[in-house]
Write a protein that holds these residues in place. Sequence first.
Motif, PDB file in Angstrom:
ATOM      1  N   GLU A  37       0.834  -1.204   0.000  1.00  0.00           N
ATOM      2  CA  GLU A  37       0.000   0.000   0.000  1.00  0.00           C
ATOM      3  C   GLU A  37       0.865   1.248   0.000  1.00  0.00           C
ATOM      4  N   ALA A  38       1.919   1.242   0.822  1.00  0.00           N
ATOM      5  CA  ALA A  38       2.818   2.389   0.880  1.00  0.00           C
ATOM      6  C   ALA A  38       3.576   2.550  -0.432  1.00  0.00           C
ATOM      7  N   VAL A  43       4.655   5.566  -5.415  1.00  0.00           N
ATOM      8  CA  VAL A  43       4.779   5.574  -6.868  1.00  0.00           C
ATOM      9  C   VAL A  43       3.765   6.537  -7.494  1.00  0.00           C
ATOM     10  N   CYS A  44       2.529   6.477  -7.040  1.00  0.00           N
ATOM     11  CA  CYS A  44       1.501   7.376  -7.566  1.00  0.00           C
ATOM     12  C   CYS A  44       1.863   8.837  -7.294  1.00  0.00           C
ATOM     13  N   SER A  45       2.399   9.088  -6.112  1.00  0.00           N
ATOM     14  CA  SER A  45       2.731  10.454  -5.736  1.00  0.00           C
ATOM     15  C   SER A  45       3.881  11.011  -6.564  1.00  0.00           C
ATOM     16  N   VAL A  46       4.965  10.237  -6.671  1.00  0.00           N
ATOM     17  CA  VAL A  46       6.156  10.766  -7.336  1.00  0.00           C
ATOM     18  C   VAL A  46       5.968  10.873  -8.846  1.00  0.00           C
ATOM     19  N   LEU A  47       5.079  10.032  -9.414  1.00  0.00           N
ATOM     20  CA  LEU A  47       4.818  10.095 -10.853  1.00  0.00           C
ATOM     21  C   LEU A  47       3.536  10.864 -11.178  1.00  0.00           C
ATOM     22  N   SER A  48       2.909  11.432 -10.144  1.00  0.00           N
ATOM     23  CA  SER A  48       1.677  12.226 -10.314  1.00  0.00           C
ATOM     24  C   SER A  48       0.589  11.427 -11.029  1.00  0.00           C
ATOM     25  N   LEU A  49       0.364  10.210 -10.547  1.00  0.00           N
ATOM     26  CA  LEU A  49      -0.652   9.333 -11.126  1.00  0.00           C
ATOM     27  C   LEU A  49      -1.861   9.231 -10.213  1.00  0.00           C
ATOM     28  N   ASN A  50      -3.026   9.029 -10.796  1.00  0.00           N
ATOM     29  CA  ASN A  50      -4.201   8.715  -9.997  1.00  0.00           C
ATOM     30  C   ASN A  50      -4.088   7.268  -9.511  1.00  0.00           C
ATOM     31  N   PRO A  51      -4.471   6.993  -8.275  1.00  0.00           N
ATOM     32  CA  PRO A  51      -4.351   5.624  -7.744  1.00  0.00           C
ATOM     33  C   PRO A  51      -4.988   4.573  -8.627  1.00  0.00           C
ATOM     34  N   GLU A  52      -6.114   4.901  -9.258  1.00  0.00           N
ATOM     35  CA  GLU A  52      -6.798   3.920 -10.104  1.00  0.00           C
ATOM     36  C   GLU A  52      -6.029   3.630 -11.393  1.00  0.00           C
ATOM     37  N   ASP A  53      -5.035   4.493 -11.726  1.00  0.00           N
ATOM     38  CA  ASP A  53      -4.225   4.246 -12.923  1.00  0.00           C
ATOM     39  C   ASP A  53      -3.191   3.144 -12.702  1.00  0.00           C
ATOM     40  N   ASP A 186       5.455  16.130  -1.088  1.00  0.00           N
ATOM     41  CA  ASP A 186       6.054  16.870   0.029  1.00  0.00           C
ATOM     42  C   ASP A 186       5.825  16.147   1.352  1.00  0.00           C
ATOM     43  N   ASN A 187       4.662  15.527   1.522  1.00  0.00           N
ATOM     44  CA  ASN A 187       4.398  14.762   2.745  1.00  0.00           C
ATOM     45  C   ASN A 187       5.269  13.512   2.825  1.00  0.00           C
ATOM     46  N   TRP A 188       5.499  12.863   1.690  1.00  0.00           N
ATOM     47  CA  TRP A 188       6.373  11.693   1.680  1.00  0.00           C
ATOM     48  C   TRP A 188       7.790  12.077   2.110  1.00  0.00           C
ATOM     49  N   VAL A 189       8.265  13.199   1.604  1.00  0.00           N
ATOM     50  CA  VAL A 189       9.615  13.642   1.956  1.00  0.00           C
ATOM     51  C   VAL A 189       9.708  13.983   3.444  1.00  0.00           C
ATOM     52  N   ARG A 190       8.678  14.610   3.979  1.00  0.00           N
ATOM     53  CA  ARG A 190       8.679  14.916   5.411  1.00  0.00           C
ATOM     54  C   ARG A 190       8.678  13.636   6.241  1.00  0.00           C
ATOM     55  N   THR A 208      -3.876   7.390   4.053  1.00  0.00           N
ATOM     56  CA  THR A 208      -3.722   6.006   4.509  1.00  0.00           C
ATOM     57  C   THR A 208      -2.412   5.376   4.043  1.00  0.00           C
ATOM     58  N   GLU A 209      -1.900   5.790   2.860  1.00  0.00           N
ATOM     59  CA  GLU A 209      -0.641   5.233   2.386  1.00  0.00           C
ATOM     60  C   GLU A 209       0.515   5.660   3.287  1.00  0.00           C
ATOM     61  N   LEU A 210       0.484   6.898   3.764  1.00  0.00           N
ATOM     62  CA  LEU A 210       1.512   7.366   4.692  1.00  0.00           C
ATOM     63  C   LEU A 210       1.412   6.633   6.023  1.00  0.00           C
ATOM     64  N   GLU A 211       0.195   6.366   6.458  1.00  0.00           N
ATOM     65  CA  GLU A 211       0.002   5.602   7.697  1.00  0.00           C
ATOM     66  C   GLU A 211       0.597   4.205   7.551  1.00  0.00           C
ATOM     67  N   SER A 212       0.352   3.583   6.411  1.00  0.00           N
ATOM     68  CA  SER A 212       0.883   2.248   6.172  1.00  0.00           C
ATOM     69  C   SER A 212       2.408   2.275   6.133  1.00  0.00           C
ATOM     70  N   ALA A 213       2.975   3.311   5.521  1.00  0.00           N
ATOM     71  CA  ALA A 213       4.430   3.447   5.468  1.00  0.00           C
ATOM     72  C   ALA A 213       5.012   3.651   6.860  1.00  0.00           C
ATOM     73  N   ALA A 214       4.349   4.452   7.681  1.00  0.00           N
ATOM     74  CA  ALA A 214       4.815   4.699   9.042  1.00  0.00           C
ATOM     75  C   ALA A 214       4.795   3.425   9.869  1.00  0.00           C
ATOM     76  N   GLU A 215       3.734   2.639   9.714  1.00  0.00           N
ATOM     77  CA  GLU A 215       3.651   1.384  10.454  1.00  0.00           C
ATOM     78  C   GLU A 215       4.722   0.402   9.991  1.00  0.00           C
ATOM     79  N   SER A 216       4.936   0.343   8.683  1.00  0.00           N
ATOM     80  CA  SER A 216       5.955  -0.556   8.158  1.00  0.00           C
ATOM     81  C   SER A 216       7.341  -0.146   8.635  1.00  0.00           C
TER      82      SER A 216
END
Length: 234
Positions: A37-38, A43-53, A186-190, A208-216
């Motif tokens: 999930e993270a 990937v979606c964030s850095v490539l500016s993609l919609n999650p459904e793509d 910007d949130n991912w970098v922080r 939720t993806e950031l939450e999953s990354a934090a937990e991982s």
Amino acid sequence: MSKEKATQYQYLSATGPVEFNFTNDYMFRAALQQSKEALHGLVCSVLSLNPEDVSKIKLLNPIRIGEALSDKELRMDILVLMNDNTTIDLEMQVKNYNDWPERSLSYLCREFDDLEHGENYSDVGYAYQVGFLDFTLFEDHPEFVGRYQMRNVKDNYTYTDKFNIVVVELNHTDLATVDDINSGIDNWVRLFKAKTWEDVIMIAKADTELESAAESMYVSVQFRLAYTQAVPRA
């Protein structure tokens, strides 16, 4: 945040300094490897993609969890296959060895040249090399997120959109554009640079993806600490 999620995530009860954050090469790989999930969200964030793509995402080079934090091998950090037609190399680089343009091209060329004998050149997939750098790549051209392709030097006409380099400078969130902020990079970098669990908790609230990354990350840190204590020193 739901009561169920608050119970599920262990990092929410953590306090104090983060022992190893995402700028650590091992933690960057280990934490994202353990949370699809993270990885999908990043990937979606850095490539500016919609999650459904992004319908399919596969990690091509998983590591053995527990290897030494100081190990350095000549291999890509995280190599991802997206939608069966796009390879993405995600690299975390903290130290500046003054060779990133050459290194990033070397990584990109390796993943781009993936055709088997007899296949058509037109069938080559899209390739991205994404570097998360904790330094300014070009001192005369600081930028939070830089995107590079092969283009005509006279009129900027695109030669191909299959060969891409993305540079994210972790030290320049202050230069984030509206598009960067809308993508959430910007949130991912922080999150990558967070030094306390209190900061991690605040940043991860964004989605939720950031939450999953934090937990991982939390689970990976605890595993690493336990492994270090269990292995006797030489």
